[in-house]
Enzyme design. Structure first.
Site, PDB file in Angstrom:
ATOM      1  N   SER A  40       0.803  -1.225   0.000  1.00  7.46           N
ATOM      2  CA  SER A  40       0.000   0.000   0.000  1.00  7.46           C
ATOM      3  C   SER A  40       0.837   1.277   0.000  1.00  7.46           C
ATOM      4  O   SER A  40       0.308   2.347  -0.293  1.00  7.46           O
ATOM      5  CB  SER A  40      -0.941   0.007   1.208  1.00  7.46           C
ATOM      6  OG  SER A  40      -0.230  -0.179   2.415  1.00  7.46           O
ATOM      7  N   ASP A 341      -2.940   8.179   8.175  1.00 12.38           N
ATOM      8  CA  ASP A 341      -4.081   7.463   8.754  1.00 12.38           C
ATOM      9  C   ASP A 341      -3.679   6.503   9.874  1.00 12.38           C
ATOM     10  O   ASP A 341      -4.477   5.692  10.322  1.00 12.38           O
ATOM     11  CB  ASP A 341      -4.842   6.705   7.661  1.00 12.38           C
ATOM     12  CG  ASP A 341      -3.959   5.712   6.912  1.00 12.38           C
ATOM     13  OD1 ASP A 341      -2.804   5.495   7.334  1.00 12.38           O
ATOM     14  OD2 ASP A 341      -4.412   5.166   5.886  1.00 12.38           O
ATOM     15  N   HIS A 344      -0.216   4.694   7.164  1.00 10.39           N
ATOM     16  CA  HIS A 344       0.452   5.222   5.975  1.00 10.39           C
ATOM     17  C   HIS A 344       0.862   6.674   6.198  1.00 10.39           C
ATOM     18  O   HIS A 344       0.504   7.271   7.217  1.00 10.39           O
ATOM     19  CB  HIS A 344      -0.482   5.101   4.764  1.00 10.39           C
ATOM     20  CG  HIS A 344      -1.030   3.734   4.560  1.00 10.39           C
ATOM     21  ND1 HIS A 344      -2.293   3.370   4.995  1.00 10.39           N
ATOM     22  CD2 HIS A 344      -0.490   2.629   4.004  1.00 10.39           C
ATOM     23  CE1 HIS A 344      -2.503   2.089   4.710  1.00 10.39           C
ATOM     24  NE2 HIS A 344      -1.417   1.614   4.123  1.00 10.39           N
TER      25      HIS A 344
END
Length: 379
Positions: A40, A341, A344
């Site tokens: 991610s 968040d 990340h």
């Protein structure tokens, strides 16, 4: 002819020469495409193509993407990622996700996908790992790449040498951070960190061997960041477990050892493939440098998540993730934050990391050396 006429004539000729040199003969680009892999931290939209659960689902919702794109793009940040800044640096378009069938893939493809692991899925199932969804692994990304290569006529370097040469000509291979999820998924199991480290690093090494045997000549492999600095770790681990930069020491130690072994393996690959340039992107030290010099980048919030709903000092609650119905807004100024968040990073942090990578010395051999080597090979 008077001096004034001579001056005017020379001026016109100089202007013509400058116009011809800058417009008629464009500067040659060292790389014309990028093939990216990872999780991610690098994914630009592959996750959208299959159902996910938990925090991975919410990147499709605001406030993700609010800073640069001004709408969610299935990137796990408020804006651009390191891979986006790499594309900008090389004057290339942002990489489309592989699973977007309608995307123009002339200038490269992004195979990275959120939640990805270095180790294959079977290992986690055998060891009763708690998985909220079925993660993809580097093996899946390699399968996608082989499928993509086949669509370009490249079967292997022996039977289709010209097609495979064309596939890698002008290509930069970017191996984004991968391995964080391997440790996370086995945290509640009896699998040791040493086992994960050995299997994950071996998987990355074998993955690179396949690409290099296929014809890859320019590769950058990222190490793991200090994940003990993420809001998730800061909120989860005991407050007594802290290192010299105020992060979770035990978690950051895992990253350090992991990266040390990865670098050893990269040195072995350089010996095995002397015709290739294989660089290491030192995510760990680049991240630490930005933390220690945050003021240079306008960053003031080192640990707290910009987008979250936690009652504690880190603004993180795993039951109320960013992008969920209960968290649809973020902090006023994400550019002051490292954590986006809790899992990340913000665009501001990715931009700062990219500066350390592409204009300074956090990649070695340096990014400049890699570009110069590529340009020399084109002459």
């Amino acid at each position: 002819m008077s001096c004034s006429h001579i001056f005017i004539t020379l001026t016109i000729l100089a202007t013509f020469a400058h116009t011809f040199s800058t417009k008629t003969v464009p500067k040659q680009r060292p790389f014309t495409k990028i093939y990216a892999f990872g999780d991610s931290f690098t994914d630009t939209g592959n996750t959208k193509s299959f159902t996910t659960s938990g925090a991975f689902h919410f990147a499709q919702n605001p406030p993700y993407g609010t800073t640069f794109f001004h709408h969610p793009t299935d990137r796990y940040s408020d804006g651009r990622l390191v891979i986006d800044f790499l594309a900008e640096k090389l004057s290339l378009p942002y990489l489309p996700p592989y699973l977007d069938e309608n995307a123009d893939k002339t200038h490269g493809v992004n195979f990275a996908v959120a939640g990805a692991t270095a180790i294959g899925l079977d290992f986690f199932l055998r060891n009763n790992a708690t998985l909220l969804f079925t993660p993809k692994s580097l093996k899946n990304q390699l399968d996608w790449f082989v499928e993509f290569s086949g669509s370009r006529g490249c079967i292997n370097s022996s039977t289709t040498p010209e097609q495979c040469k064309a596939l890698f000509d002008g290509a930069l291979i970017w191996i984004g951070e991968i391995g964080v999820n391997d440790y996370a998924y086995t945290r509640a199991t009896k699998v040791s960190d040493e086992t994960i480290r050995d299997l994950a690093v071996t998987s990355v090494t074998e993955f690179l061997q396949v690409l290099l045997n296929m014809g890859a000549k320019y590769v950058i492999a990222q190490g793991m960041p200090p994940t003990g600095c993420l809001a998730f770790s800061m909120e989860t681990y005991n407050i007594t477990d802290r290192d010299e930069i105020g992060c979770v020491g035990s978690v950051n130690d895992l990253s350090k050892i992991h990266n040390k072994i990865l670098q050893q393996n990269l040195r072995g690959l350089r010996e095995e493939f002397p015709g290739a340039v294989i660089a290491y992107a030192d995510y760990n030290n680049a991240y630490r440098y930005v933390m220690k010099n945050g003021g240079d980048y306008g960053i003031t919030q080192l640990y707290k998540a910009c987008c979250g709903a936690g009652p504690g000092e880190y603004n993180f609650n795993i039951l109320a993730p960013c992008g969920s119905s209960s968290v649809s807004t973020s902090c006023t100024d994400p550019s002051q934050y490292i954590n986006w968040d809790g899992f990340h990073l913000t665009e501001a942090m990715y931009k700062a990391i990219s500066e350390e990578f592409f204009t300074k010395t956090a990649i070695y051999p340096s990014f400049r050396h890699l570009l110069e080597h590529k340009m020399q090979s084109m002459n």
